[in-house]
Design a protein around this motif. Structure first.
Motif, PDB file in Angstrom:
ATOM      1  N   GLU A 173       0.640  -1.333  -0.057  1.00  0.00           N
ATOM      2  CA  GLU A 173      -0.083   0.026  -0.017  1.00  0.00           C
ATOM      3  C   GLU A 173       0.849   1.379  -0.011  1.00  0.00           C
ATOM      4  O   GLU A 173       0.265   2.326  -0.262  1.00  0.00           O
ATOM      5  CB  GLU A 173      -0.917   0.014   1.288  1.00  0.00           C
TER       6      GLU A 173
ATOM      7  N   THR B 106      -0.211   4.383  -2.180  1.00  0.00           N
ATOM      8  CA  THR B 106      -0.356   5.673  -1.716  1.00  0.00           C
ATOM      9  C   THR B 106       0.219   6.738  -2.514  1.00  0.00           C
ATOM     10  O   THR B 106      -0.099   7.904  -2.771  1.00  0.00           O
ATOM     11  CB  THR B 106       0.305   5.578  -0.230  1.00  0.00           C
TER      12      THR B 106
ATOM     13  N   THR C  95      -2.841   5.707   2.887  1.00  0.00           N
ATOM     14  CA  THR C  95      -3.909   4.821   3.228  1.00  0.00           C
ATOM     15  C   THR C  95      -4.085   4.455   4.584  1.00  0.00           C
ATOM     16  O   THR C  95      -5.442   4.085   5.072  1.00  0.00           O
ATOM     17  CB  THR C  95      -3.915   3.417   2.218  1.00  0.00           C
ATOM     18  N   TRP C  96      -3.142   4.187   5.314  1.00  0.00           N
ATOM     19  CA  TRP C  96      -3.266   3.425   6.608  1.00  0.00           C
ATOM     20  C   TRP C  96      -3.817   4.311   7.645  1.00  0.00           C
ATOM     21  O   TRP C  96      -3.957   4.121   8.768  1.00  0.00           O
ATOM     22  CB  TRP C  96      -2.012   2.766   7.123  1.00  0.00           C
TER      23      TRP C  96
ATOM     24  N   ASP D 179      -8.806  -0.199   3.592  1.00  0.00           N
ATOM     25  CA  ASP D 179      -7.198  -0.300   3.679  1.00  0.00           C
ATOM     26  C   ASP D 179      -6.950  -1.728   3.144  1.00  0.00           C
ATOM     27  O   ASP D 179      -5.892  -1.983   2.803  1.00  0.00           O
ATOM     28  CB  ASP D 179      -6.749   0.136   4.849  1.00  0.00           C
TER      29      ASP D 179
ATOM     30  N   ILE E 287      -7.147  -3.094  -0.249  1.00  0.00           N
ATOM     31  CA  ILE E 287      -6.128  -2.627  -1.034  1.00  0.00           C
ATOM     32  C   ILE E 287      -4.921  -3.430  -0.952  1.00  0.00           C
ATOM     33  O   ILE E 287      -4.232  -4.022  -1.859  1.00  0.00           O
ATOM     34  CB  ILE E 287      -5.566  -0.921  -0.637  1.00  0.00           C
ATOM     35  N   ILE E 288      -4.489  -3.724   0.260  1.00  0.00           N
ATOM     36  CA  ILE E 288      -3.363  -4.682   0.541  1.00  0.00           C
ATOM     37  C   ILE E 288      -3.559  -6.141  -0.045  1.00  0.00           C
ATOM     38  O   ILE E 288      -2.311  -6.688  -0.774  1.00  0.00           O
ATOM     39  CB  ILE E 288      -3.193  -4.973   2.205  1.00  0.00           C
TER      40      ILE E 288
END
Lengths: 280, 443
Positions: free
Chosen positions: B187, B191, B390-391, B399, B402-403
């Motif tokens: 991520e 980002t 993102t985190w 989140d 996405i990972i």
């Protein structure tokens, strides 16, 4: 009789707390929506509907099946060959070999996996990576195979020991008779060794199926189910669903499907035992 | 008489034991020994000396699961450290934390914290946590490699991609990036791409629900990350098998030319570095037409008070001590920065990293490269050129989506459009469920 029962109470309580309570809780949570923090809400079969309609679940089950097929064959064949060869080795040397083969099995999985990752499968300077000029763990088509190889290295020695112990029980006169009949080594293995160790062989194969559907540690340490979902299995998906997505209800439902898959071979085994009695 | 003195001694000892104030904290066993030593021998003793409150340290794995289990059983550290503001609502709703409004009033935290940090700590109208740590995505590079090849650090995405291609040709790994040991490392790339290709304005609009994640600007960003992987630039094509712990070494040794990391890497790089020439950083390049520099910023963690803490007032004092570190204990703050990099830094209103402060920090031995970041990022806030990581700003499941799914895009198993459609669905659901994170308005 009464005293015996009293003596059993601590063990029964221990089993109740360690096995029965968590098992029942897991079944209960499988029918709830629960984030692990607040009170669970009952949602009936919703978790199962979501699981069975998700293509990811079936992909993951297929990965478990591939893993199972690998472990039903490769380590077993390797262990059978080595155990047969051990029969031709003097008793003292046999003990030494058996101990050596057992060493990987007693090592911690974390240490073994990390060692293989660093020495053999390291993407830049791993021995196997260099020999094949291929990044096994980082490539979707070979990641699961690479992890299975690591697991096999730790597992086959134990299997060889079990098979060797079973072969030790075979009366040597069978081999002498087969020899007199002109049987070659393969025929002796096929017609003497294999039938005589069949109960052990079947038991280990059935347990292999059970363990294959529960595999977690090797995969989680190396790839966490990646790249993408290439090495994702039921146990890693269950863990991620519960602890990463904080969906403990759905995670519990996944855990119960794992139990169902693992129960099939156990049921077969129990059926065989009840039917064949002493044979298995 | 002797007997009376003895009894008095016992009574005094007992009373002082009962009245002794104490804070129980956790320290992760995997923390670098040097860092542990500093916390044990310097940081906490300074707090003890200044407040008279004892700090009891226990080495416990400080992961989310251990913490939750221990809190469930009525245990856990007095100061509860969480992975970020998006995790706080779970703990608050479960009743593991106490509100901090009273302490905020007592210690004037509203005047101390920047608006963003102050608002990120709130949930359902109350202050529950204090966001800590300040981090941003930047582009690290090896100055020696650049000098030898006559390269300049890139300012645009195009320049960065051209440079990556040249590095690959020369057998240098373009980006020292991998995700073994830390799957969420994927991520960081996402980002960097959305903030520097789509731009922070677009990200702001999507985070506040004005445009969907399926917007073409985000498709272009995701496609760029896919290109970076498929060209073999990320981790030299070995992103999925390269350990996050090894990548620092690759950059400082010059085996890699650049790296897409956050500023948390300052601490690690200082640890691995052997000269001032083996690493440096520049703001992450932006797409032509976007402003430069842009800093996609984030909050590394947040801290609350355990409802079972024996002395919550003492815990609040420890939080206050930590927040006011740059104001009251500049020397200690400098040591903190030297060891932990920007992980030690929580922006506060009364402490501006201007030229004067920068000089002071450098004089106290803080690496110039770290000070430069603190200066530039402060300006980014002022000029409204900051983005979002993102985190910190995505709800938890979005989140995680996405990972778990960006990898599939890189591997060609999912299209960028399908990936973003999935993100939009999860994001919309989480917003409806009230899990959206506070997004500061762009002035």
């Amino acid at each position: 009789m009464r005293n015996t029962f009293i003596m059993l109470i601590p063990a029964l309580l221990l089993i109740a707390f360690i096995m029965i309570v968590p098992s029942i809780s897991t079944i209960y949570y499988a029918f709830t929506s629960w984030n692990g923090f607040t009170k669970p809400t009952f949602i009936g079969l919703q978790n199962y509907r979501e699981i069975f309609s998700d293509s990811l679940f079936w992909k993951v089950v297929w990965n478990n099946i591939k893993w199972t097929l690998f472990f039903l064959t490769i380590p077993v064949i390797l262990a059978l060959i080595v155990a047969s060869e051990l029969n031709n080795v003097p008793q003292k040397a046999k003990g030494v070999f058996k101990t050596i083969f057992l060493i990987p099995y007693v090592l911690p999985t974390l240490a073994v996996t990390r060692l293989w990752q660093a020495v053999f499968f390291h993407p830049l300077h791993g021995i196997i990576t260099k020999i094949f000029n291929h990044d096994f763990l980082g490539t979707p088509s070979t990641a699961l195979l690479a992890i299975a190889i690591i697991n096999t290295w730790q597992w086959w020695g134990f299997l060889a020991n079990v098979f060797s112990a079973a072969m030790d029980q075979i009366d040597k006169t069978y081999y002498e008779l087969a020899h007199l009949e002109g049987a070659n080594r393969w025929q002796m293995f096929k017609y003497v060794t294999l039938p005589m160790i069949l109960p052990t062989f079947i038991f280990m194969e059935i347990m292999t199926v059970v363990w294959s559907f529960l595999v977690f540690d090797y995969i989680f340490i190396t790839t966490q189910g990646g790249p993408g979902r290439a090495s994702e299995v039921l146990a890693t998906l269950t863990y991620k669903t519960a602890f990463f997505y904080l969906k403990f209800g759905k995670g519990s439902a996944l855990a119960t499907t794992m139990i169902m898959f693992a129960s099939v071979p156990i049921a077969i085994y129990l059926r065989l035992v009840s039917k064949g009695g002493e044979r298995v | 008489m002797k007997r009376f003195v003895f009894i008095l001694f016992i009574v005094v000892a007992l009373v002082s034991t009962v009245l002794a104030r104490e804070v129980y904290v956790w320290m992760d066993p995997s923390t670098e020994p040097e860092f542990k030593k500093w916390l044990r021998e310097r940081y906490y003793p300074t707090f003890e000396q200044q407040t008279g409150i004892k700090v009891k340290i226990a080495e416990v794995p400080y992961d989310e699961q251990t913490l939750r289990m221990r809190l469930m059983s009525g245990d856990g550290p007095d100061n509860v450290g969480l992975a970020g503001p998006s995790f706080a609502p779970f703990y608050i709703d479960a009743g593991y934390l106490i509100p901090l409004d009273e302490y905020a009033k007592k210690y004037h935290w509203d005047e101390l914290l920047t608006d963003l940090y102050w608002k990120l700590g709130h949930y359902k109208g109350k202050l529950w946590t204090i966001p800590q740590e300040f981090e941003a995505m930047v582009l690290f590079y090896n100055p020696k490699v650049f000098k030898e090849n006559g390269w300049e650090p890139p300012r645009t995405i195009k320049e960065m991609e051209e440079l990556a291609a040249k590095m690959k040709e020369k057998g240098i790994m373009p980006f020292a990036n991998g995700n073994v040991g830390w799957k969420p490392a994927v991520e960081w790339i996402f980002t960097a791409a959305i903030n520097h290709i789509a731009g922070p304005e677009k990200v702001y609009e999507a985070l506040t629900g004005k445009i969907p994640w399926t917007d073409p600007a985000f498709v272009e960003s995701v496609e760029a990350t896919k290109r970076w992987y498929q060209e073999g630039w990320l981790g030299g094509g070995k992103f999925f098998s390269l350990d996050v712990g090894e990548v620092y070494q690759l950059l400082v040794e010059g085996k890699a030319g650049m790296a897409i990391w956050g500023t948390w890497a300052f601490g690690d790089l200082t640890y691995y570095s052997t000269s001032t020439e083996d690493w440096d950083w520049v703001p992450f390049p932006s797409k032509e037409g976007l402003s430069y520099p842009i800093f996609a910023i984030g909050v590394g963690s947040c801290i609350g008070i355990n409802k079972n803490a024996k002395d919550p007032d003492a815990v609040a004092q420890l939080i206050n001590f930590d927040l006011r570190e740059p104001l009251d204990n500049l020397e200690l703050f400098a040591e903190d920065l030297k060891l932990f990099g920007t992980v030690a830094y929580t922006p506060i209103k009364s402490f501006e990293v201007n030229e004067e402060t920068a000089k002071k920090l450098e004089k106290l031995g803080v690496d110039k490269r770290i000070v430069k970041f603190l200066e530039l990022s402060t300006k980014a806030f002022e000029k409204n050129t900051y983005g979002y990581v993102t985190w910190t700003f995505w709800p938890p499941e979005s989140d995680r989506y996405i990972i778990d799914n960006l990898e599939l895009v890189w591997l060609g198993e999912m299209s960028s459009e399908k990936f973003l459609k999935g993100l939009q669905e999860v994001f919309e659901r989480e917003v409806k469920e009230g899990k959206a994170i506070y997004i500061p308005p762009r002035s």
